[in-house]
Design an enzyme around this catalytic site. Structure first.
Site, PDB file in Angstrom:
ATOM      1  N   LYS A 232       4.095  -2.120   5.279  1.00 20.68           N
ATOM      2  CA  LYS A 232       3.590  -2.707   6.521  1.00 20.68           C
ATOM      3  C   LYS A 232       4.628  -3.632   7.155  1.00 20.68           C
ATOM      4  O   LYS A 232       5.638  -3.984   6.551  1.00 20.68           O
ATOM      5  CB  LYS A 232       2.287  -3.456   6.259  1.00 20.68           C
ATOM      6  CG  LYS A 232       1.107  -2.522   6.007  1.00 20.68           C
ATOM      7  CD  LYS A 232      -0.204  -3.282   5.908  1.00 20.68           C
ATOM      8  CE  LYS A 232      -1.381  -2.314   5.825  1.00 20.68           C
ATOM      9  NZ  LYS A 232      -2.676  -3.023   5.694  1.00 20.68           N
ATOM     10  N   ARG A 266      -3.531  -0.262  -2.512  1.00 21.24           N
ATOM     11  CA  ARG A 266      -3.534   0.926  -1.646  1.00 21.24           C
ATOM     12  C   ARG A 266      -2.098   1.177  -1.204  1.00 21.24           C
ATOM     13  O   ARG A 266      -1.512   0.361  -0.498  1.00 21.24           O
ATOM     14  CB  ARG A 266      -4.450   0.705  -0.447  1.00 21.24           C
ATOM     15  CG  ARG A 266      -4.596   1.912   0.465  1.00 21.24           C
ATOM     16  CD  ARG A 266      -5.573   1.630   1.604  1.00 21.24           C
ATOM     17  NE  ARG A 266      -5.757   2.792   2.449  1.00 21.24           N
ATOM     18  CZ  ARG A 266      -5.016   3.097   3.514  1.00 21.24           C
ATOM     19  NH1 ARG A 266      -4.011   2.289   3.862  1.00 21.24           N
ATOM     20  NH2 ARG A 266      -5.262   4.174   4.235  1.00 21.24           N
TER      21      ARG A 266
END
Length: 289
Positions: A232, A266
């Site tokens: 991210k 995740r």
């Protein structure tokens, strides 16, 4: 603040009487069925590629596979329900046929899609919106009786970058948000819940790093935490990189998440995350809720 209505902290009861054991941290592998995911390397273009990638992830140690047909990156296109179903449901059915014992999660905020997905074999609902983008989602989750991932989000994927102004303490805001949403989930009969702080969702990289640093404070809610940090912007922007070059940074932040007590990572890169958990567990005792 822990509520005894919810399941024991480290287990999730799934369809068919199966139990996802989170007494030690586990890994959720991401299977993107979207053509515009922020990380191009995660996009799946065919059923053959999908099943090959799912097999690689499971063999590498993934406990859960998370399938999504709606891109939630900042500014992503808002696709129709029919398009999301077209992307998701055939893929979900194919993975369920090929891997009948795997735990499968669906990344959707739409109740209609969630209901069809569970009928097609999904075990877990992963809702980025906490029920804010579809008022039928929480009642549907209760009726379906499957574990629910409750994430913190402001706005929508299209507008969330405009909602990063937090007047007070950001962790306190999340605690209050989760408290209220858990009460709502309880009213609808949802008993198995994972909490997701929503790293990068309506949060700047600096805010996301503060949440990661203070992750142990969320344990007062008494429920397991999912950490979605993989590649991210909070990883690559401070380093002046792009998602493709963010694996080393992801491993670093996943290490911090495990040390902070996260029970499910995740990720796009399963083998590296599994190795991270093994090494951290061999060296330290991660914080237990």
């Amino acid at each position: 603040m822990q509520d005894t209505c919810f399941s024991p902290t480290q287990t999730l009861r799934c369809p068919g009487g199966r139990v996802l054991d989170l007494r030690r941290p586990r890994v959720m592998g991401i299977l993107n069925l979207t053509p515009d995911s922020f990380y191009a390397g995660s996009r799946v273009g065919s059923e053959t590629e999908l099943l090959r990638r799912a097999e690689v992830m499971l063999e590498a140690g993934a406990a859960v596979l998370d399938l999504g047909g709606y891109s939630s990156r900042p500014g992503a296109e808002d696709i129709s329900v029919d398009e999301e179903k077209h992307r998701l449901l055939p893929a979900l059915e194919a993975v369920r046929r090929a891997f009948p014992e795997a735990f499968l999660s669906v990344d959707t905020f739409r109740a209609e899609v969630a209901e069809l997905a569970v009928a097609a074999g999904a075990d877990i609902l992963n809702d980025i919106s906490g029920g804010t983008l579809d008022t039928e989602m929480l009642p549907t989750a209760g009726r379906l009786g499957v574990p629910y991932v409750l994430m913190h989000l402001r706005g929508t994927p299209q507008t969330m970058t405009q909602h990063t102004d937090y007047e007070g303490d950001i962790v306190l805001e999340l605690v209050r948000y989760f408290r209220d949403k858990l009460a709502e989930l309880r009213r609808h009969g949802v008993t198995d819940v994972l909490l997701d702080p929503g790293f990068g969702f309506a949060k700047t990289p600096a805010q996301s790093h503060e949440l990661l640093r203070r992750l142990p404070e969320l344990h007062l809610l008494g429920l397991p935490i999912l950490a979605g940090l993989s590649r991210k912007s909070m990883v690559y922007k401070p380093l002046g990189l792009q998602p493709e070059a963010a694996l080393a940074g992801t491993i670093t932040l996943n290490t911090l998440a495990v040390l902070g007590g996260a029970r499910l990572l995740r990720v796009h890169d399963v083998a590296e995350a599994v190795q991270t958990i093994q090494l951290v567990s061999n060296t330290y005792s991660p914080i237990s809720p």
